[in-house]
Design a protein around this motif. Structure first.
Motif, PDB file in Angstrom:
ATOM      1  N   SER A   1      68.755  28.899-136.923  1.00  0.00           N
ATOM      2  CA  SER A   1      68.959  27.457-136.887  1.00  0.00           C
ATOM      3  C   SER A   1      69.603  26.991-137.864  1.00  0.00           C
TER       4      SER A   1
ATOM      5  N   ALA B   1      77.521  22.363-137.728  1.00  0.00           N
ATOM      6  CA  ALA B   1      77.319  20.966-137.107  1.00  0.00           C
ATOM      7  C   ALA B   1      77.504  20.154-138.444  1.00  0.00           C
TER       8      ALA B   1
ATOM      9  N   TRP C   1      61.402  16.469-135.974  1.00  0.00           N
ATOM     10  CA  TRP C   1      62.494  15.463-136.417  1.00  0.00           C
ATOM     11  C   TRP C   1      61.941  14.088-136.533  1.00  0.00           C
TER      12      TRP C   1
ATOM     13  N   ALA D   1      71.742  12.681-136.163  1.00  0.00           N
ATOM     14  CA  ALA D   1      72.098  13.397-135.005  1.00  0.00           C
ATOM     15  C   ALA D   1      72.122  14.957-135.467  1.00  0.00           C
ATOM     16  N   THR D   2      72.856  15.397-136.574  1.00  0.00           N
ATOM     17  CA  THR D   2      72.951  16.856-136.598  1.00  0.00           C
ATOM     18  C   THR D   2      71.293  17.514-136.971  1.00  0.00           C
TER      19      THR D   2
ATOM     20  N   PHE E   1      69.515  17.902-133.721  1.00  0.00           N
ATOM     21  CA  PHE E   1      70.161  19.224-133.242  1.00  0.00           C
ATOM     22  C   PHE E   1      69.438  20.443-133.851  1.00  0.00           C
TER      23      PHE E   1
ATOM     24  N   ILE F   1      65.900  20.536-132.618  1.00  0.00           N
ATOM     25  CA  ILE F   1      65.735  21.169-131.171  1.00  0.00           C
ATOM     26  C   ILE F   1      65.965  22.567-131.072  1.00  0.00           C
ATOM     27  N   VAL F   2      67.255  22.971-131.868  1.00  0.00           N
ATOM     28  CA  VAL F   2      67.570  24.412-131.940  1.00  0.00           C
ATOM     29  C   VAL F   2      66.155  25.395-132.402  1.00  0.00           C
TER      30      VAL F   2
END
Length: 261
Positions: free
Chosen positions: A16, A23, A145, A237-238, A241, A244-245
């Motif tokens: 990750s 990203a 998050w 946003a990053t 990401f 989630i990953v």
């Protein structure tokens, strides 16, 4: 068994962290470099424009170091802004540590951060008795998050270098308290049964927001507000990401271990 799950968390965290670096290089780092052009200038009165110093920008990019990279990572991995950490920071030739470039320092910091968050997520899963799988990995990541980034960002949004901010110590205390209370609140809200647990979870999540985050007395800044808004959106946003990953990869690794056993 526990050792194998911890090793799976390490692999998921490293994976990750690598994707997070890509990203950030695409969405976040360009905004930080742009904001650094405005550092070191006196804040202009309201209504007056400012002209960024291209010489300062060139020097910043030329002498970027591991220390600066770690500060950048902290800026978008934690809503606690490190804007003032840049004040008085000398850009010495060759960097602060081992002469590493900004990208190398960012990658290293993301690998360490990813591993740490993966171990925390895996440990919480084991203690709570709710395993992380591919089916619920994205939900676990979204919860992480929310607790670490989104909910604290309501009071302390991610800030670019040069943005006005309250005392660093006060912001750190509020951010840590918000993360702990938010994580506990989400646990009660989604993993515990009973109306009292749900109400207690909502109260814990709302408490730091009602108390309020420390704010600066002077909000003047040379950094354009639109740039700060773009950075906050890109940072959140990053990090979404990344989480989630992290959740999906941790769930995938856990299922592989379960099948092997």
């Amino acid at each position: 068994m526990i050792v194998r799950y911890l090793l799976a968390a390490l692999v998921a965290g490293l994976f990750s962290g690598v994707l997070m670096t890509a990203a950030q290089e695409a969405r976040v780092v360009p905004l930080i470099l742009h904001a650094e052009e405005f550092e070191g200038e006196e804040a202009a009165p309201a209504g007056e424009g400012t002209t960024p110093s291209t010489d300062g920008a060139a020097q910043t990019q030329e002498h970027s170091s591991l220390g600066a990279a770690i500060l950048d990572v902290a800026a978008y991995l934690s809503p606690v802004s490190v804007a003032y950490a840049h004040e008085g920071e000398g850009h010495e030739e060759g960097g602060i540590m081992f002469g590493m470039s900004r990208f190398s320092g960012t990658l290293l910091a993301n690998l360490v951060t990813g591993t740490g968050f993966a171990l925390l997520l895996a440990g919480f899963s084991l203690v709570s008795g709710h395993p992380i799988t591919v089916a619920n990995g994205a939900l676990w990541g979204a919860a992480g998050w929310l607790a670490v980034h989104m909910l604290p960002a309501i009071g302390l949004p991610p800030e670019l270098p040069g943005f006005p901010a309250a005392d660093l110590g006060d912001r750190q205390v509020w951010w840590i308290a918000t993360v702990v209370l938010s994580a506990a609140g989400l646990y009660l809200l989604f993993l515990k049964h009973g109306i009292l647990a749900k109400v207690a979870g909502i109260v814990l999540i709302a408490a730091p927001q009602v108390y309020g985050a420390p704010q600066p007395g002077d909000i003047s800044s040379n950094v354009p507000a639109v740039l700060g808004a773009e950075f906050a959106v890109a940072a959140l946003a990053t990090t979404l990401f990344f989480w989630i990953v992290l959740g999906l990869s941790l769930g995938f690794a856990n299922e592989k271990i379960a099948k092997a056993d």
